[in-house]
Design an enzyme around this catalytic site. Structure first.
Site, short mmCIF file in Angstrom:
data_model
loop_
_atom_site.label_atom_id
_atom_site.label_comp_id
_atom_site.label_asym_id
_atom_site.label_seq_id
_atom_site.Cartn_x
_atom_site.Cartn_y
_atom_site.Cartn_z
N ASP A 31 0.87 -1.18 0.00
CA ASP A 31 0.00 0.00 0.00
C ASP A 31 0.90 1.22 0.00
O ASP A 31 1.68 1.42 0.91
CB ASP A 31 -0.88 -0.02 1.25
CG ASP A 31 -1.91 1.10 1.25
OD1 ASP A 31 -1.64 2.17 0.67
OD2 ASP A 31 -2.98 0.91 1.83
N ASP A 122 -2.90 3.05 -5.74
CA ASP A 122 -1.94 3.09 -4.64
C ASP A 122 -1.78 1.77 -3.89
O ASP A 122 -1.37 1.76 -2.74
CB ASP A 122 -2.33 4.20 -3.67
CG ASP A 122 -3.66 3.93 -2.98
OD1 ASP A 122 -4.44 3.08 -3.47
OD2 ASP A 122 -3.92 4.59 -1.96
N GLU A 123 -2.06 0.66 -4.54
CA GLU A 123 -1.88 -0.63 -3.88
C GLU A 123 -1.65 -1.75 -4.88
O GLU A 123 -1.97 -1.60 -6.06
CB GLU A 123 -3.06 -0.95 -2.96
CG GLU A 123 -4.42 -0.97 -3.66
CD GLU A 123 -4.75 -2.27 -4.35
OE1 GLU A 123 -4.26 -3.33 -3.93
OE2 GLU A 123 -5.49 -2.24 -5.33
#
Length: 132
Positions: A31, A122-123
């Site tokens: 993450d 974002d992960e």
């Protein structure tokens, strides 16, 4: 419709999951914390050391660690964030830029797992078994 399980059903499902799970593979969830804010701070050194949020339509999308220490969190209305910190720097999101940076990071991760799974900018989830 509300789904309610009995205690017997819950016990059965837990037993089934315990029986079916496998520890043969090792997965890593990555993450990129405060991703949008981190990209903005990277691109504008004047933001370093200041409470920064990225948000639009009156809602905080993400906040940097300085803003988080002041109680500012994702999903919070921006007017409340400003109330908590009048010196807050608010930046409108630039999803084109975030997508480009995200793609660059995921290109690096694809070297470890070409079947990388990702459901956001974002992960990522990668299978690291062959690297351990």
């Amino acid at each position: 419709y509300l789904w309610i399980w009995t205690q017997t059903e819950v016990k059965w499902r837990l037993a089934w999951f315990k029986n079916e799970r496998s520890f043969k593979r090792t997965w890593m969830h990555i993450d990129f914390d405060m991703f949008y804010a981190a990209v903005e701070i990277r691109d504008n050194s004047m933001l370093e050391g200041k409470p920064v949020i990225v948000g639009e339509k009156g809602i905080v999308s993400t906040s940097n660690y300085i803003a988080r220490k002041l109680g500012i969190k994702s999903g919070m209305p921006i007017f409340i964030a400003w109330w908590l910190c009048p010196k807050l720097v608010v930046i409108a999101p630039n999803f084109t830029k975030y997508k480009q940076i995200s793609d660059e990071l995921k290109t690096l991760l694809w070297q470890f797992d070409p079947l990388l799974e990702s459901h956001g900018l974002d992960e990522a989830n990668i299978d690291t078994t062959d690297w351990l």
